[in-house]
Design a protein around this motif. Sequence first.
Motif, short mmCIF file in Angstrom:
data_model
loop_
_atom_site.label_atom_id
_atom_site.label_comp_id
_atom_site.label_asym_id
_atom_site.label_seq_id
_atom_site.Cartn_x
_atom_site.Cartn_y
_atom_site.Cartn_z
N CYS A 160 74.16 71.17 12.17
CA CYS A 160 74.64 71.59 10.86
C CYS A 160 75.59 70.54 10.29
CB CYS A 160 75.36 72.94 10.96
SG CYS A 160 76.05 73.51 9.40
N ALA A 161 75.24 69.98 9.15
CA ALA A 161 76.04 68.91 8.53
C ALA A 161 77.41 69.41 8.09
CB ALA A 161 75.28 68.32 7.35
N ASP A 162 77.57 70.74 7.95
CA ASP A 162 78.87 71.29 7.55
C ASP A 162 79.87 71.32 8.70
OD1 ASP A 162 78.03 71.71 4.96
OD2 ASP A 162 77.38 73.77 5.33
N CYS A 163 79.40 71.09 9.92
CA CYS A 163 80.31 71.07 11.08
C CYS A 163 80.93 69.68 11.20
CB CYS A 163 79.54 71.43 12.35
SG CYS A 163 78.97 73.13 12.43
N LYS A 164 81.93 69.43 10.38
CA LYS A 164 82.56 68.11 10.35
C LYS A 164 83.79 68.02 11.22
CE LYS A 164 80.74 67.11 5.76
NZ LYS A 164 81.01 66.79 4.35
N GLU A 165 84.23 69.16 11.74
CA GLU A 165 85.35 69.18 12.66
C GLU A 165 84.86 69.68 14.03
OE1 GLU A 165 89.47 69.86 10.61
OE2 GLU A 165 88.16 71.54 10.10
N TYR A 166 85.77 69.68 14.98
CA TYR A 166 85.44 70.02 16.36
C TYR A 166 85.04 71.49 16.49
CZ TYR A 166 86.29 70.93 21.35
OH TYR A 166 86.18 71.33 22.65
N GLY A 167 83.98 71.73 17.26
CA GLY A 167 83.71 73.08 17.72
C GLY A 167 82.51 73.80 17.14
N TYR A 168 81.75 74.43 18.03
CA TYR A 168 80.70 75.40 17.73
C TYR A 168 79.43 74.82 17.11
CZ TYR A 168 83.93 79.07 19.04
OH TYR A 168 84.79 79.87 19.74
N GLU A 169 79.32 73.49 17.01
CA GLU A 169 78.06 72.95 16.49
C GLU A 169 76.92 73.21 17.46
OE1 GLU A 169 80.15 69.81 18.86
OE2 GLU A 169 80.74 71.02 17.15
N ASP A 170 77.22 73.24 18.76
CA ASP A 170 76.20 73.55 19.76
C ASP A 170 75.69 74.99 19.62
OD1 ASP A 170 76.83 71.06 20.65
OD2 ASP A 170 77.29 71.66 22.70
N THR A 171 76.64 75.92 19.54
CA THR A 171 76.27 77.33 19.45
C THR A 171 75.42 77.60 18.22
OG1 THR A 171 78.40 77.84 20.49
CG2 THR A 171 77.17 79.68 19.54
N LEU A 172 75.81 77.01 17.10
CA LEU A 172 75.06 77.21 15.87
C LEU A 172 73.66 76.64 15.99
CD1 LEU A 172 74.97 78.22 13.00
CD2 LEU A 172 76.03 76.08 12.25
N MET A 173 73.53 75.46 16.59
CA MET A 173 72.20 74.88 16.78
C MET A 173 71.36 75.78 17.69
SD MET A 173 70.92 71.23 18.36
CE MET A 173 70.69 70.33 16.84
N GLY A 174 71.95 76.31 18.75
CA GLY A 174 71.22 77.18 19.65
C GLY A 174 70.68 78.41 18.93
N VAL A 175 71.52 79.01 18.10
CA VAL A 175 71.08 80.18 17.33
C VAL A 175 69.90 79.82 16.43
CG1 VAL A 175 71.77 81.79 15.51
CG2 VAL A 175 73.33 81.32 17.40
N GLU A 176 69.99 78.66 15.75
CA GLU A 176 68.93 78.24 14.84
C GLU A 176 67.65 77.89 15.60
OE1 GLU A 176 68.92 78.35 11.46
OE2 GLU A 176 70.78 79.45 11.81
N MET A 177 67.79 77.28 16.77
CA MET A 177 66.61 76.97 17.59
C MET A 177 65.88 78.25 17.97
SD MET A 177 65.98 73.69 18.31
CE MET A 177 66.78 72.07 18.28
N GLY A 178 66.64 79.29 18.30
CA GLY A 178 66.04 80.57 18.63
C GLY A 178 65.30 81.17 17.45
N LYS A 179 65.90 81.08 16.27
CA LYS A 179 65.27 81.62 15.06
C LYS A 179 63.96 80.89 14.75
CE LYS A 179 69.50 83.15 12.73
NZ LYS A 179 70.41 82.90 11.58
N HIS A 180 63.89 79.62 15.11
CA HIS A 180 62.68 78.82 14.83
C HIS A 180 61.66 78.91 15.97
CE1 HIS A 180 65.13 77.15 11.60
NE2 HIS A 180 64.04 76.57 11.13
N GLY A 181 61.91 79.76 16.94
CA GLY A 181 60.93 80.00 18.00
C GLY A 181 60.81 78.90 19.03
#
Length: 278
Positions: A160-181
């Motif tokens: 997510c390009a909006d994650c410009k500071e430290y933290g949670y970019e991994d978790t957000l990517m994981g959630v999106e990967m799940g949504k995309h199957g």
Amino acid sequence: MYDLRQQLEASGVEYEIIVLDDGGKDQVVAIANHLINDLTNCRFIRSMENVGRANNCNKLIALAKGEWCIIMDSDAKVVKDDYIATYLNLIKENPDVDIIDGDLVNPETLPSPVVTLRYFYEKQAEPMRKSSVRQEHAFERFSTFNVLIRKSALEEVPFCADCKEYGYEDTLMGVEMGKHGKKILHVDNPLMHLGFEKNEVYLKKVETSLRTLKRLGDMLLPHTTIGQYVETLRKRHLILPVKIAYTISRPLLRRNLLGNKPNLKVFAFYKLGYLLNL
């Protein structure tokens, strides 16, 4: 990096190693990193501006040419002689998988008395990082500290390009990967974590990550452990009492966390109170 390159050379596969400095100010490190360009199949890129880990990873992925990408933090150390061979075998054995998520281990002894908060927190979390535990919540437990991912998956679901500071970019990517199957496999193929900040520095990073989490809101909060605690408190009408208790006790909490013997239960309460008071 040299251990990684040696294993890749021995494997016989085509490879490239791209290292990106995200606006670091240490000139000695920058000069040393430029030596990477003298190595075959290796490239060092120095960014003059820190745009955050998420955007830096997206830049590296765009530059990568291979079908598979290993994302590895700069404070990671290769500790297994068969680290690359293990990943290559897993690719062959699991042709339908998009993500193979390795794990993280920490030094057995405390590196320094001034890094107790990060070190004790990481050591406490180790049992939760076993592959069998992570696979039960495969996408919420996703981490890019040490992960092998198809480039096509990363192009479809970038950081997510909006994650410009430290933290949670991994978790957000994981959630999106799940949504995309996407299909994910968690494995025990570790790198050693060596990046232990001083207590005050780490606590500031944690506060930054909680501000990121607050800003991302409902898109991410329900998928995190702390978000689930917040929801429990909300259902029990305990949000206000916790906020008040945190505000009153904050100086004492910080004194404990910045000392040589931080209490991890205090740390958990501090994070919860900090998030609720944002």
